[in-house]
Design a protein around this motif. Structure first.
Motif, PDB file in Angstrom:
ATOM      1  N   LEU A   1       0.829  -1.206   0.000  1.00 56.16           N
ATOM      2  CA  LEU A   1       0.000   0.000   0.000  1.00 56.16           C
ATOM      3  C   LEU A   1       0.865   1.257   0.000  1.00 56.16           C
ATOM      4  CD1 LEU A   1      -2.763  -1.002   2.592  1.00 56.16           C
ATOM      5  CD2 LEU A   1      -2.965  -0.945   0.096  1.00 56.16           C
ATOM      6  N   ALA A   2       1.961   1.211   0.754  1.00 48.76           N
ATOM      7  CA  ALA A   2       2.879   2.360   0.795  1.00 48.76           C
ATOM      8  C   ALA A   2       3.590   2.538  -0.547  1.00 48.76           C
ATOM      9  CB  ALA A   2       3.898   2.170   1.911  1.00 48.76           C
ATOM     10  N   GLU A   3       3.933   1.438  -1.196  1.00 46.54           N
ATOM     11  CA  GLU A   3       4.584   1.512  -2.501  1.00 46.54           C
ATOM     12  C   GLU A   3       3.640   2.074  -3.565  1.00 46.54           C
ATOM     13  OE1 GLU A   3       7.986   0.277  -4.171  1.00 46.54           O
ATOM     14  OE2 GLU A   3       7.896   1.657  -2.495  1.00 46.54           O
TER      15      GLU A   3
ATOM     16  N   LEU B   1      -8.952  -3.176   6.504  1.00 47.35           N
ATOM     17  CA  LEU B   1      -8.252  -2.736   5.299  1.00 47.35           C
ATOM     18  C   LEU B   1      -8.343  -1.215   5.154  1.00 47.35           C
ATOM     19  CD1 LEU B   1      -6.672  -3.182   2.760  1.00 47.35           C
ATOM     20  CD2 LEU B   1      -8.768  -3.886   1.582  1.00 47.35           C
ATOM     21  N   ALA B   2      -9.494  -0.645   5.493  1.00 45.96           N
ATOM     22  CA  ALA B   2      -9.633   0.815   5.460  1.00 45.96           C
ATOM     23  C   ALA B   2      -8.626   1.475   6.402  1.00 45.96           C
ATOM     24  CB  ALA B   2     -11.061   1.212   5.836  1.00 45.96           C
ATOM     25  N   ALA B   3      -8.433   0.890   7.565  1.00 44.23           N
ATOM     26  CA  ALA B   3      -7.469   1.429   8.528  1.00 44.23           C
ATOM     27  C   ALA B   3      -6.047   1.321   7.996  1.00 44.23           C
ATOM     28  CB  ALA B   3      -7.591   0.692   9.862  1.00 44.23           C
ATOM     29  N   TRP B   4      -5.746   0.207   7.343  1.00 43.47           N
ATOM     30  CA  TRP B   4      -4.414   0.057   6.736  1.00 43.47           C
ATOM     31  C   TRP B   4      -4.165   1.151   5.702  1.00 43.47           C
ATOM     32  CZ3 TRP B   4      -3.724  -5.877   5.390  1.00 43.47           C
ATOM     33  CH2 TRP B   4      -3.636  -6.598   6.574  1.00 43.47           C
ATOM     34  N   LEU B   5      -5.179   1.452   4.904  1.00 43.78           N
ATOM     35  CA  LEU B   5      -5.041   2.497   3.894  1.00 43.78           C
ATOM     36  C   LEU B   5      -4.745   3.844   4.544  1.00 43.78           C
ATOM     37  CD1 LEU B   5      -7.946   1.400   1.545  1.00 43.78           C
ATOM     38  CD2 LEU B   5      -5.582   1.744   0.807  1.00 43.78           C
ATOM     39  N   GLN B   6      -5.489   4.156   5.589  1.00 47.85           N
ATOM     40  CA  GLN B   6      -5.231   5.413   6.302  1.00 47.85           C
ATOM     41  C   GLN B   6      -3.823   5.446   6.878  1.00 47.85           C
ATOM     42  OE1 GLN B   6      -8.488   5.543   9.168  1.00 47.85           O
ATOM     43  NE2 GLN B   6      -9.445   7.163   7.980  1.00 47.85           N
TER      44      GLN B   6
ATOM     45  N   ASP C   1      -9.403  10.081   2.186  1.00 49.22           N
ATOM     46  CA  ASP C   1     -10.739   9.955   1.590  1.00 49.22           C
ATOM     47  C   ASP C   1     -11.090   8.489   1.342  1.00 49.22           C
ATOM     48  OD1 ASP C   1     -10.804  12.777   1.474  1.00 49.22           O
ATOM     49  OD2 ASP C   1      -9.861  12.754  -0.509  1.00 49.22           O
ATOM     50  N   VAL C   2     -10.837   7.646   2.323  1.00 52.39           N
ATOM     51  CA  VAL C   2     -11.030   6.206   2.163  1.00 52.39           C
ATOM     52  C   VAL C   2     -12.516   5.852   2.265  1.00 52.39           C
ATOM     53  CG1 VAL C   2     -10.437   3.928   3.052  1.00 52.39           C
ATOM     54  CG2 VAL C   2      -8.768   5.792   3.184  1.00 52.39           C
ATOM     55  N   THR C   3     -13.013   5.154   1.251  1.00 55.09           N
ATOM     56  CA  THR C   3     -14.379   4.641   1.277  1.00 55.09           C
ATOM     57  C   THR C   3     -14.365   3.202   0.776  1.00 55.09           C
ATOM     58  OG1 THR C   3     -14.860   5.386  -0.984  1.00 55.09           O
ATOM     59  CG2 THR C   3     -15.385   6.911   0.800  1.00 55.09           C
ATOM     60  N   TYR C   4     -15.441   2.484   1.050  1.00 53.37           N
ATOM     61  CA  TYR C   4     -15.556   1.160   0.445  1.00 53.37           C
ATOM     62  C   TYR C   4     -17.001   0.818   0.158  1.00 53.37           C
ATOM     63  CZ  TYR C   4     -16.642  -0.846   5.123  1.00 53.37           C
ATOM     64  OH  TYR C   4     -17.195  -1.138   6.344  1.00 53.37           O
TER      65      TYR C   4
ATOM     66  N   ALA D   1     -15.120  -6.532  -1.284  1.00 54.51           N
ATOM     67  CA  ALA D   1     -15.238  -5.115  -0.965  1.00 54.51           C
ATOM     68  C   ALA D   1     -14.322  -4.330  -1.908  1.00 54.51           C
ATOM     69  CB  ALA D   1     -14.854  -4.844   0.485  1.00 54.51           C
ATOM     70  N   VAL D   2     -14.833  -3.226  -2.421  1.00 61.18           N
ATOM     71  CA  VAL D   2     -14.050  -2.336  -3.279  1.00 61.18           C
ATOM     72  C   VAL D   2     -13.737  -1.077  -2.471  1.00 61.18           C
ATOM     73  CG1 VAL D   2     -14.036  -0.951  -5.386  1.00 61.18           C
ATOM     74  CG2 VAL D   2     -15.056  -3.242  -5.403  1.00 61.18           C
ATOM     75  N   HIS D   3     -12.464  -0.899  -2.162  1.00 65.83           N
ATOM     76  CA  HIS D   3     -11.999   0.281  -1.429  1.00 65.83           C
ATOM     77  C   HIS D   3     -11.469   1.315  -2.407  1.00 65.83           C
ATOM     78  CE1 HIS D   3     -12.186  -2.498   1.967  1.00 65.83           C
ATOM     79  NE2 HIS D   3     -11.917  -1.496   2.799  1.00 65.83           N
TER      80      HIS D   3
END
Length: 259
Positions: free
Chosen positions: A132-134, A200-205, A211-214, A223-225
């Protein structure tokens, strides 16, 4: 949480995907009862990219997920760690750029792509947070990320039925239609061990996306994030997370599209 991917080295996972490459797309259609194509269409719609833009399709496999972008005149790069998958894809679509690459150490410069996406591949990365960071690094400021991944059904009874299918029916079906049934036992275990939508939303943050949504598909089986990379100077990952709010507030759907 113990994840199945931790039980295999990256080279072992790559070899497994090499083995199933020739029939991979057909088997996926059978096992998903034809839902894979609808799920992928939701991803393309959520990406909302246009001709002339550059897209990274990570864990692209044989390039099935990359084809809609190429057909629309979008400069898509199909990246995967399985050489077997890439060879199958290149034979079918020589017009698409297929590049071998490690999701945790992408072979691209900073701020290269207008948008990045990964479908049903993040859970097979040994260090998904690093991936995700990459993807954040190689996406341009203001660019977007769309992830489609198997998740947790939201209705308890449906979740139980789905788990039974994963661990019993899926390997049995794979035995009849796949050249490597053991690979699908591994894939079933990786799905069952994968974190739910909010995790997964938390990992993205935490990785710096904002602006994370799913959106849940098929009752939460998938799930589509969606998220955006902050514009230059927007601050640290911790500041972004504080700005976007707790994960509990991320339970909102992406705009629905016509089927």
């Amino acid at each position: 949480m113990n994840r199945a991917s931790l039980d295999k080295r990256p080279d072992e996972v790559a070899t497994m995907f090499d083995d199933v490459a020739p029939k991979y797309d057909v088997v996926n259609d059978v096992l998903s009862m034809g839902q894979t194509r609808r799920w992928r269409k939701v991803v393309v719609d959520a990406m909302d990219v246009r001709a002339g833009q550059r897209v990274l399709d990570l864990a692209a496999g044989t390039g099935t997920s990359s084809e809609p972008y190429a057909d629309a005149g979008i400069n898509v790069v199909a990246c995967d760690f399985s050489l077997g998958m890439l060879k199958v894809g290149k034979r079918r679509r020589p017009d698409i750029d297929f590049i071998a690459g490690d999701a945790t150490n992408l072979p691209f410069a900073d701020n290269t792509f207008d948008a990045s996406t990964i479908s049903f591949g993040l859970r097979n990365v040994n260090e998904p947070k690093k991936a995700l960071a990459e993807m954040l690094r190689v996406t341009k400021p203001g660019g977007k990320l769309v992830i489609a991944e198997f998740s947790q059904p939201v209705v308890p009874l449906w979740r139980t039925m789905y788990t039974e299918y994963l661990m019993r029916a899926l390997p049995a079906i794979a035995t009849k239609v796949s050249s490597n049934p053991d690979a699908y036992v591994y894939l079933a275990e990786s799905i069952r061990a994968w974190p739910d939508q909010d995790h997964l939303a938390a990992w993205l943050q935490d990785s710096g996306w904002q602006d994370v949504t799913y959106r849940n598909l098929s009752g939460g089986i998938v799930a589509v994030h969606r998220a955006h990379k902050p514009m230059t100077g927007s601050g640290s990952a911790e500041a972004i997370a504080a700005h976007t709010g707790p994960v509990a507030k991320l339970r909102r759907n992406l705009p629905r599209t016509a089927r």
